[in-house]
Design a protein around this motif. Structure first.
Motif, PDB file in Angstrom:
ATOM      1  N   HIS A   1       0.838  -0.972  -0.305  1.00  0.00           N
ATOM      2  CA  HIS A   1      -0.083   0.112  -0.015  1.00  0.00           C
ATOM      3  C   HIS A   1       0.775   1.279   0.091  1.00  0.00           C
ATOM      4  CE1 HIS A   1      -3.319   2.877   0.871  1.00  0.00           C
ATOM      5  NE2 HIS A   1      -2.790   3.101   1.684  1.00  0.00           N
ATOM      6  N   ILE A   2       2.017   1.209   0.908  1.00  0.00           N
ATOM      7  CA  ILE A   2       2.722   2.540   1.090  1.00  0.00           C
ATOM      8  C   ILE A   2       3.327   2.865  -0.297  1.00  0.00           C
ATOM      9  CG2 ILE A   2       4.851   3.419   1.947  1.00  0.00           C
ATOM     10  CD1 ILE A   2       4.259   1.933   4.673  1.00  0.00           C
ATOM     11  N   TYR A   3       4.115   1.826  -0.947  1.00  0.00           N
ATOM     12  CA  TYR A   3       5.054   2.081  -2.025  1.00  0.00           C
ATOM     13  C   TYR A   3       3.985   2.210  -3.353  1.00  0.00           C
ATOM     14  CZ  TYR A   3       9.088   1.429   0.790  1.00  0.00           C
ATOM     15  OH  TYR A   3       9.930   1.596   2.021  1.00  0.00           O
ATOM     16  N   SER A   4       2.997   1.402  -3.368  1.00  0.00           N
ATOM     17  CA  SER A   4       2.040   1.640  -4.764  1.00  0.00           C
ATOM     18  C   SER A   4       1.634   3.018  -4.611  1.00  0.00           C
ATOM     19  CB  SER A   4       1.039   0.704  -4.634  1.00  0.00           C
ATOM     20  OG  SER A   4       1.200  -0.721  -4.911  1.00  0.00           O
ATOM     21  N   SER A   5       1.177   3.652  -3.380  1.00  0.00           N
ATOM     22  CA  SER A   5       0.697   4.868  -3.318  1.00  0.00           C
ATOM     23  C   SER A   5       1.590   5.772  -3.739  1.00  0.00           C
ATOM     24  CB  SER A   5       0.255   5.315  -1.821  1.00  0.00           C
ATOM     25  OG  SER A   5      -0.736   4.158  -1.529  1.00  0.00           O
ATOM     26  N   ILE A   6       2.942   5.693  -3.617  1.00  0.00           N
ATOM     27  CA  ILE A   6       3.973   6.714  -3.631  1.00  0.00           C
ATOM     28  C   ILE A   6       4.109   6.717  -5.251  1.00  0.00           C
ATOM     29  CG2 ILE A   6       6.256   7.216  -3.297  1.00  0.00           C
ATOM     30  CD1 ILE A   6       6.274   6.052  -0.611  1.00  0.00           C
ATOM     31  N   VAL A   7       4.470   5.501  -5.774  1.00  0.00           N
ATOM     32  CA  VAL A   7       4.945   5.416  -7.346  1.00  0.00           C
ATOM     33  C   VAL A   7       3.716   5.665  -8.263  1.00  0.00           C
ATOM     34  CG1 VAL A   7       4.588   3.186  -7.571  1.00  0.00           C
ATOM     35  CG2 VAL A   7       6.300   4.155  -9.175  1.00  0.00           C
ATOM     36  N   THR A   8       2.358   5.339  -7.789  1.00  0.00           N
ATOM     37  CA  THR A   8       1.142   5.268  -8.580  1.00  0.00           C
ATOM     38  C   THR A   8       0.725   7.009  -8.730  1.00  0.00           C
ATOM     39  OG1 THR A   8       0.528   3.314  -8.103  1.00  0.00           O
ATOM     40  CG2 THR A   8      -1.310   4.639  -8.977  1.00  0.00           C
ATOM     41  N   SER A   9       0.898   7.524  -7.340  1.00  0.00           N
ATOM     42  CA  SER A   9       0.592   8.956  -7.344  1.00  0.00           C
ATOM     43  C   SER A   9       1.464   9.814  -8.039  1.00  0.00           C
ATOM     44  CB  SER A   9       0.447   9.767  -5.936  1.00  0.00           C
ATOM     45  OG  SER A   9       1.799   9.275  -5.391  1.00  0.00           O
ATOM     46  N   TYR A  10       2.630   9.579  -8.180  1.00  0.00           N
ATOM     47  CA  TYR A  10       3.813  10.110  -8.911  1.00  0.00           C
ATOM     48  C   TYR A  10       3.479   9.988 -10.579  1.00  0.00           C
ATOM     49  CZ  TYR A  10       8.215  11.659 -11.066  1.00  0.00           C
ATOM     50  OH  TYR A  10       9.269  12.232 -11.802  1.00  0.00           O
ATOM     51  N   LEU A  11       3.320   8.705 -10.956  1.00  0.00           N
ATOM     52  CA  LEU A  11       3.066   8.527 -12.320  1.00  0.00           C
ATOM     53  C   LEU A  11       1.738   9.183 -12.796  1.00  0.00           C
ATOM     54  CD1 LEU A  11       4.205   4.884 -12.366  1.00  0.00           C
ATOM     55  CD2 LEU A  11       5.534   6.927 -13.159  1.00  0.00           C
TER      56      LEU A  11
ATOM     57  N   PHE B   1       2.107  11.095 -16.338  1.00  0.00           N
ATOM     58  CA  PHE B   1       2.096  10.161 -17.421  1.00  0.00           C
ATOM     59  C   PHE B   1       0.778   9.829 -17.915  1.00  0.00           C
ATOM     60  CE2 PHE B   1       6.230   9.925 -15.224  1.00  0.00           C
ATOM     61  CZ  PHE B   1       7.160  10.087 -16.099  1.00  0.00           C
ATOM     62  N   ASP B   2       0.846   9.072 -19.085  1.00  0.00           N
ATOM     63  CA  ASP B   2      -0.526   8.742 -19.537  1.00  0.00           C
ATOM     64  C   ASP B   2      -0.692   7.204 -18.946  1.00  0.00           C
ATOM     65  OD1 ASP B   2       1.020   6.666 -20.586  1.00  0.00           O
ATOM     66  OD2 ASP B   2       0.959   7.383 -22.816  1.00  0.00           O
ATOM     67  N   ASP B   3      -1.942   6.777 -19.155  1.00  0.00           N
ATOM     68  CA  ASP B   3      -2.327   5.574 -18.579  1.00  0.00           C
ATOM     69  C   ASP B   3      -1.569   4.244 -18.649  1.00  0.00           C
ATOM     70  OD1 ASP B   3      -4.618   6.867 -17.779  1.00  0.00           O
ATOM     71  OD2 ASP B   3      -6.153   6.347 -19.011  1.00  0.00           O
ATOM     72  N   ASN B   4      -1.023   4.084 -19.869  1.00  0.00           N
ATOM     73  CA  ASN B   4      -0.063   3.017 -20.178  1.00  0.00           C
ATOM     74  C   ASN B   4       1.133   2.902 -18.893  1.00  0.00           C
ATOM     75  OD1 ASN B   4      -1.793   2.015 -22.492  1.00  0.00           O
ATOM     76  ND2 ASN B   4      -0.372   3.506 -23.900  1.00  0.00           N
ATOM     77  N   VAL B   5       1.623   4.164 -18.793  1.00  0.00           N
ATOM     78  CA  VAL B   5       2.700   4.241 -17.809  1.00  0.00           C
ATOM     79  C   VAL B   5       2.147   4.060 -16.534  1.00  0.00           C
ATOM     80  CG1 VAL B   5       4.411   5.507 -16.838  1.00  0.00           C
ATOM     81  CG2 VAL B   5       4.099   5.496 -19.194  1.00  0.00           C
ATOM     82  N   VAL B   6       1.067   4.484 -16.142  1.00  0.00           N
ATOM     83  CA  VAL B   6       0.364   4.817 -14.792  1.00  0.00           C
ATOM     84  C   VAL B   6       0.202   2.992 -14.230  1.00  0.00           C
ATOM     85  CG1 VAL B   6      -1.616   5.155 -13.103  1.00  0.00           C
ATOM     86  CG2 VAL B   6      -0.456   6.769 -14.974  1.00  0.00           C
ATOM     87  N   GLN B   7      -0.397   2.270 -15.238  1.00  0.00           N
ATOM     88  CA  GLN B   7      -0.571   0.964 -15.077  1.00  0.00           C
ATOM     89  C   GLN B   7       0.318   0.124 -14.705  1.00  0.00           C
ATOM     90  OE1 GLN B   7      -2.710  -0.360 -18.721  1.00  0.00           O
ATOM     91  NE2 GLN B   7      -4.623   0.939 -18.339  1.00  0.00           N
ATOM     92  N   VAL B   8       1.643   0.482 -14.831  1.00  0.00           N
ATOM     93  CA  VAL B   8       2.837  -0.202 -14.453  1.00  0.00           C
ATOM     94  C   VAL B   8       3.137  -0.158 -13.124  1.00  0.00           C
ATOM     95  CG1 VAL B   8       5.386  -0.316 -15.017  1.00  0.00           C
ATOM     96  CG2 VAL B   8       3.751  -0.062 -16.838  1.00  0.00           C
ATOM     97  N   GLY B   9       2.721   0.955 -12.488  1.00  0.00           N
ATOM     98  CA  GLY B   9       3.001   1.425 -10.963  1.00  0.00           C
ATOM     99  C   GLY B   9       2.775   0.080 -10.016  1.00  0.00           C
ATOM    100  N   PRO B  10       1.643  -0.272  -9.897  1.00  0.00           N
ATOM    101  CA  PRO B  10       1.367  -1.434  -8.883  1.00  0.00           C
ATOM    102  C   PRO B  10       2.091  -2.568  -9.343  1.00  0.00           C
ATOM    103  CG  PRO B  10      -0.751  -0.596  -9.730  1.00  0.00           C
ATOM    104  CD  PRO B  10       0.287   0.256 -10.550  1.00  0.00           C
ATOM    105  N   LYS B  11       2.421  -3.051 -10.539  1.00  0.00           N
ATOM    106  CA  LYS B  11       3.306  -4.093 -10.851  1.00  0.00           C
ATOM    107  C   LYS B  11       4.718  -3.900 -10.422  1.00  0.00           C
ATOM    108  CE  LYS B  11       2.485  -5.960 -14.980  1.00  0.00           C
ATOM    109  NZ  LYS B  11       2.224  -6.025 -16.318  1.00  0.00           N
ATOM    110  N   LEU B  12       5.055  -2.665 -10.575  1.00  0.00           N
ATOM    111  CA  LEU B  12       6.499  -2.204 -10.123  1.00  0.00           C
ATOM    112  C   LEU B  12       6.569  -2.719  -8.759  1.00  0.00           C
ATOM    113  CD1 LEU B  12       7.417   0.999 -11.820  1.00  0.00           C
ATOM    114  CD2 LEU B  12       8.389  -1.371 -12.667  1.00  0.00           C
TER     115      LEU B  12
END
Length: 350
Positions: free
Chosen positions: A12-22, A26-37
């Protein structure tokens, strides 16, 4: 003792950080990568904890939440100009950050092979459509593409952190930087072969990160100091070293540290400290204080503290901080800490 956070909490912590930044950039194609990262990072992190515990000969194999933070801090250096609409590039950037933060700590070839195999497995399973581009070699990232023109002509440099793709490209950049360095400093004659370029990129990346400090281990003459000087020059940082003399002791070291902190109040400085500088064991304790708190206890007298507090008063007010003595001192220490980059260059022999 604090209870370690659960997998769900870390996710939850790191998904929130990277997803909110992206999401903001960035566009949706990049944003969708956030949780997988985030899931891939935690899988790699947990694998390292289980397979590579610290041992007497590998006592530095200590992986913690600070490492996870460093990885996502690196991912959050991505900018739309370079990465928008390119999810594969973001995943490759993530691989670079994991490699620099975790892989560079490994000293045994068998450990490196193990982690490389885990990398390949994770990328193949979670980012199969980008696996070929993500796992391509060499893996060389940096924001120094325009360093030579920035130094020579004082031009504006966007310093975009990106994949520089080839050794030849980086060699050309740093050959130009080295020429500029030799004009105003004691000339260095360096041959930038591939391994030297890899180490140069590593040092540059660490000292470009806020609160970034380096431990370089190698035999004498392997280029630790030369590469540090070149990387510092490319960053636009000043470099500070102590000069030993007969009878040099802790009192002299503290006087030199006062000079260092005067420089730190003006801008970023790399403090290059080698094993030859360890005249007394107490020096290392002072270095440890600088790394942990940003300041050496009782380094400055009261009148010297008053002088540095007055020097940062206007900056402190501009930040909206009430200019009490304690606030001014804390502001000064934080400023110095942000500007300080310690590079310890040590030899494994002797």
């Amino acid at each position: 003792n604090l209870t370690p956070p659960s997998e769900a909490v870390l996710t939850h912590i790191y998904s929130s950080i990277v997803t909110s930044y992206l999401r903001d950039r960035f566009d949706d194609n990049v944003v969708q990568v956030g949780p997988k990262l985030t899931a891939a990072t935690l899988r790699l992190y947990n694998s390292l904890l289980q397979t590579l515990p610290p041992t007497p000969s590998k006592f530095h194999y200590v992986f913690n939440l600070r490492d996870l933070g460093r990885i996502f801090e690196g991912v959050c250096r991505a900018v739309p100009d370079e990465y928008d609409g390119q999810p594969g590039k973001i995943v490759r950037l993530w691989r670079n950050e994991c490699t620099r933060v975790l892989f560079d700590r490994l000293i045994a070839e068998v450990d490196q092979v193990l982690v490389q195999q885990e990398f390949s497995t994770i990328v193949g399973e979670m980012f199969s459509e980008h696996s070929e581009s993500v796992m391509a070699e060499p893996l060389l990232f940096g924001d120094f593409e325009s360093a030579a023109s920035r130094i020579a002509e004082d031009t504006e440099d966007p310093m975009i952190y990106k994949d520089l793709k080839s050794f030849d490209n980086i060699r050309r950049i740093f050959d130009e930087v080295l020429e500029l360095y030799n004009v105003d400093n004691k000339p260095m004659t360096l041959v930038l072969f591939e391994m030297a370029i890899e180490h140069l990129c590593r040092i540059y990346r660490v000292i470009r990160v806020p609160l970034g400090h380096c431990l370089l281990v190698g035999v004498g003459g392997s280029g630790k100091q030369s590469l540090t000087r070149l990387a510092s020059f490319a960053c636009g940082y000043k470099i500070f070293e102590i000069v030993l003399s007969r009878g040099y002791g802790e009192k002299d070291f503290k006087e030199d540290l006062k000079s260092l902190y005067k420089m730190l109040s003006e801008g970023p400085v790399v403090f290059l400290f080698t094993d030859a500088h360890v005249v007394e064991e107490g020096f290392l304790e002072l270095i440890n204080n600088m790394l942990t708190t940003g300041m050496v206890p009782a380094l400055l007298e009261n009148d010297e503290k008053d002088a540095v507090c007055n020097a940062v008063r206007q900056e402190c007010k501009a930040e909206g901080i009430i200019d009490t003595k304690d606030n001014l001192w804390a502001f000064y220490i934080n400023k110095c800490r942000r500007n300080l980059h310690i590079v310890l260059a040590m030899s494994p022999s002797g």
